[in-house]
Design a protein around this motif. Structure first.
Motif, mmCIF file in Angstrom:
data_model
loop_
_atom_site.group_PDB
_atom_site.id
_atom_site.type_symbol
_atom_site.label_atom_id
_atom_site.label_comp_id
_atom_site.label_asym_id
_atom_site.label_seq_id
_atom_site.Cartn_x
_atom_site.Cartn_y
_atom_site.Cartn_z
ATOM 1 N N TRP A 77 8.850 5.508 -8.685
ATOM 2 C CA TRP A 77 8.962 4.051 -8.731
ATOM 3 C C TRP A 77 8.925 3.489 -7.306
ATOM 4 O O TRP A 77 9.489 4.072 -6.381
ATOM 5 C CB TRP A 77 10.257 3.631 -9.407
ATOM 6 C CG TRP A 77 10.263 3.914 -10.876
ATOM 7 C CD1 TRP A 77 10.676 5.063 -11.494
ATOM 8 C CD2 TRP A 77 9.820 3.041 -11.932
ATOM 9 N NE1 TRP A 77 10.520 4.964 -12.859
ATOM 10 C CE2 TRP A 77 10.003 3.736 -13.156
ATOM 11 C CE3 TRP A 77 9.296 1.742 -11.970
ATOM 12 C CZ2 TRP A 77 9.673 3.172 -14.386
ATOM 13 C CZ3 TRP A 77 8.976 1.185 -13.201
ATOM 14 C CH2 TRP A 77 9.157 1.891 -14.388
ATOM 15 N N SER A 84 19.334 4.896 -7.057
ATOM 16 C CA SER A 84 18.892 6.290 -7.160
ATOM 17 C C SER A 84 18.466 6.802 -5.786
ATOM 18 O O SER A 84 18.051 6.026 -4.924
ATOM 19 C CB SER A 84 17.732 6.399 -8.155
ATOM 20 O OG SER A 84 16.648 5.572 -7.772
ATOM 21 N N GLU A 123 14.044 6.362 -10.180
ATOM 22 C CA GLU A 123 14.370 5.350 -11.182
ATOM 23 C C GLU A 123 14.072 3.974 -10.582
ATOM 24 O O GLU A 123 14.062 3.826 -9.358
ATOM 25 C CB GLU A 123 15.864 5.409 -11.563
ATOM 26 C CG GLU A 123 16.336 6.764 -12.082
ATOM 27 C CD GLU A 123 15.752 7.105 -13.431
ATOM 28 O OE1 GLU A 123 15.381 6.151 -14.162
ATOM 29 O OE2 GLU A 123 15.643 8.303 -13.746
ATOM 30 N N ARG A 146 5.899 1.571 -11.424
ATOM 31 C CA ARG A 146 5.848 3.033 -11.556
ATOM 32 C C ARG A 146 4.458 3.434 -11.090
ATOM 33 O O ARG A 146 3.449 2.931 -11.610
ATOM 34 C CB ARG A 146 6.092 3.458 -13.008
ATOM 35 C CG ARG A 146 6.174 4.953 -13.167
ATOM 36 C CD ARG A 146 6.829 5.330 -14.492
ATOM 37 N NE ARG A 146 6.824 6.771 -14.693
ATOM 38 C CZ ARG A 146 5.886 7.414 -15.405
ATOM 39 N NH1 ARG A 146 4.934 6.739 -16.015
ATOM 40 N NH2 ARG A 146 5.936 8.714 -15.531
#
Lengths: 299, 162
Positions: free
Chosen positions: B81, B49, B44, B72
């Motif tokens: 990411w 994350s 993410e 991304r």
């Protein structure tokens, strides 16, 4: 080329004015303290516009330190501490300290700083612990040895996490210094928008000195220590550790001397407050299991 | 002239500029090279994350989309990411330059310098000025990972609260 440079400088000046109030990582009144930007002492009120060194533009110097800036300050403070104390290469102990540390950090009021929490062990018998702004926490082997069990180690680490939650290290940087940083950043960016601004590096160095003096040399204020104790007790309770472990460790530390005695002085008054705050505490479940795995560490 | 390049067509520039002004993540076929050590790929676009793997220095990643400071990217057939700090030389777009003609670019650290006081660039200058500091071990501390599953087992075994 001259025209392009001029246009780009103008654009950068616009950015400075636009970000002077909001900052690129978030904006709005709620983005301060625990959830985002780090306020500086006395930074709550709107700052008056100040004139840049270049004398051309007025910018709002009230932008607080961002989490990423706090991170770079913390890395520099950590690098200075590691120039004094070597990092232990004991991977098993480092893993254990990280497991205990992350268990308490995730129960703090700031569980996700910019690049997360990281814990390192310093190879010295001097008992001490340091909370570098941004999330790096260092504990000496000497202090780990002082702990009787895992809950006391958790208490040490929870206390250091609390200093990061409360931004006690960052708060060592004076408002005047930070205003100068912003002024210099704006002026340098507008004047020569490439490379590193030398004045900023100097100001960065001075800011690191401010934080280093507080967390390594002089220690936090009594108020900051007591606030960190309160937060640590809450963290321990939420994590399932025995919150009375902080009082039991402080009680054995005595007073006087260097290291943690100077930076985190366990005064009688402080000890009494910690005891009263955790008076109703009951030992957590599975304390024997935790003590056993603590004893298994080769410290 | 430093890092200032024109886009190949005014039409493409206008579309990109419009997307930028609308805050929409861009999609363009651009390859970036990871130049900073100890960087990670994330599932993410946030550091909360758990990283899905390391982004080694020198790795070329294909940019699929942008969101704030995050790219991304596609790397070795996988999508994840990557934070902008991994590729500080990457181009960003300057608002105010999109009214007509080619969109100008400046280096991301230049814009960061305008908006932030202390950046990776400032750290670099500080390190050059203070070569005795032990940044290698700072990186070592930050690179130390605890497997999330192992941490959960540690918490459970100790009767602690998940």
């Amino acid at each position: 080329m001259r025209r392009i440079q001029g246009a780009t400088i103008a654009a950068l000046a616009g950015l400075i004015l636009a970000w002077g109030c909001a900052g690129p990582e978030g904006s709005g009144p709620s983005l301060s303290g625990l959830t985002g930007l780090v306020p500086l002492p006395g930074a709550a009120q709107p700052a008056a516009a100040i004139v840049t060194k270049a004398g051309a533009k007025a910018v709002d110097a009230s932008r607080p330190i961002t989490p990423s800036e706090e991170y770079y300050i913390g890395r520099a403070v950590c690098a200075r501490i590691l120039a004094k104390y070597p990092l232990s290469q004991d991977q098993a102990l480092t893993l254990y300290v990280n497991e205990v540390g992350r268990t308490v950090a995730r129960k703090s009021n700031r569980p996700d700083p910019y690049r997360g929490y990281h814990f390192g062990v310093l190879e010295t018998s001097e008992p001490n612990a340091f909370a570098c702004p941004g999330g790096i926490i260092l504990v000496t082997k000497g202090l780990v040895r002082k702990c009787a069990d895992e809950d006391e180690l958790a208490a040490v680490l929870a206390h250091e996490v609390a200093h990061i939650v409360n931004q006690d290290g960052i708060n060592s940087i004076s408002r005047a210094r930070w205003s100068e940083v912003l002024t210099t950043a704006g002026a340098e960016a507008a004047r020569q928008y490439g490379g590193v601004a030398g004045n900023l590096v100097t100001l960065f160095e001075s800011s690191i000195d401010d934080v280093f003096k507080t967390i390594v040399v002089n220690g936090y204020s009594r108020g900051a220590e007591e606030a960190a104790d309160r937060e640590a007790i809450s963290i321990l309770t939420r994590a399932g550790y025995n919150p009375a472990a902080l009082a039991s460790l402080l009680g054995r530390m005595g007073s006087g001397g260097g290291g943690i005695m100077r930076t985190h002085p366990p005064t009688a008054d402080r000890l009494a407050k910690v005891k009263s705050q955790s008076a109703a505490a009951q030992p957590g479940k599975m304390e024997e299991v935790r003590t056993k795995r603590f004893k298994e560490q080769k410290i | 002239m430093r890092s200032i390049r024109g886009w190949r067509t005014g039409l493409g520039a206008a579309a990109l500029a419009a997307a930028l002004l609308l805050g929409v993540g861009l999609v363009w076929a651009q390859t970036l090279k990871v130049s900073q050590s100890n960087q990670q790929f994330y599932p993410e676009p946030n550091f909360a994350s758990n990283p899905v793997g390391p982004a080694p220095v020198g790795a070329h990643v294909k940019v699929l989309e942008t969101k704030g400071d995050w790219y991304r990217v596609e790397y070795q057939g996988k999508k994840a990411w990557l934070h902008r700090q991994a590729v500080p030389e990457s181009p960003v777009f300057v608002p105010g330059q999109v009214g007509g003609g080619p969109v100008k670019q400046v280096k991301s650290d230049e814009v960061a310098l305008a908006g932030k006081g202390f950046t990776a660039e400032v750290e670099s200058g500080y390190r050059q000025k203070n070569p005795g500091l032990n940044y290698a071990q700072v990186d070592q501390i930050e690179a130390f990972r605890v497997d999330p599953g192992r941490l959960q087992s540690f918490i459970k075994e100790g009767g602690l609260n998940p």
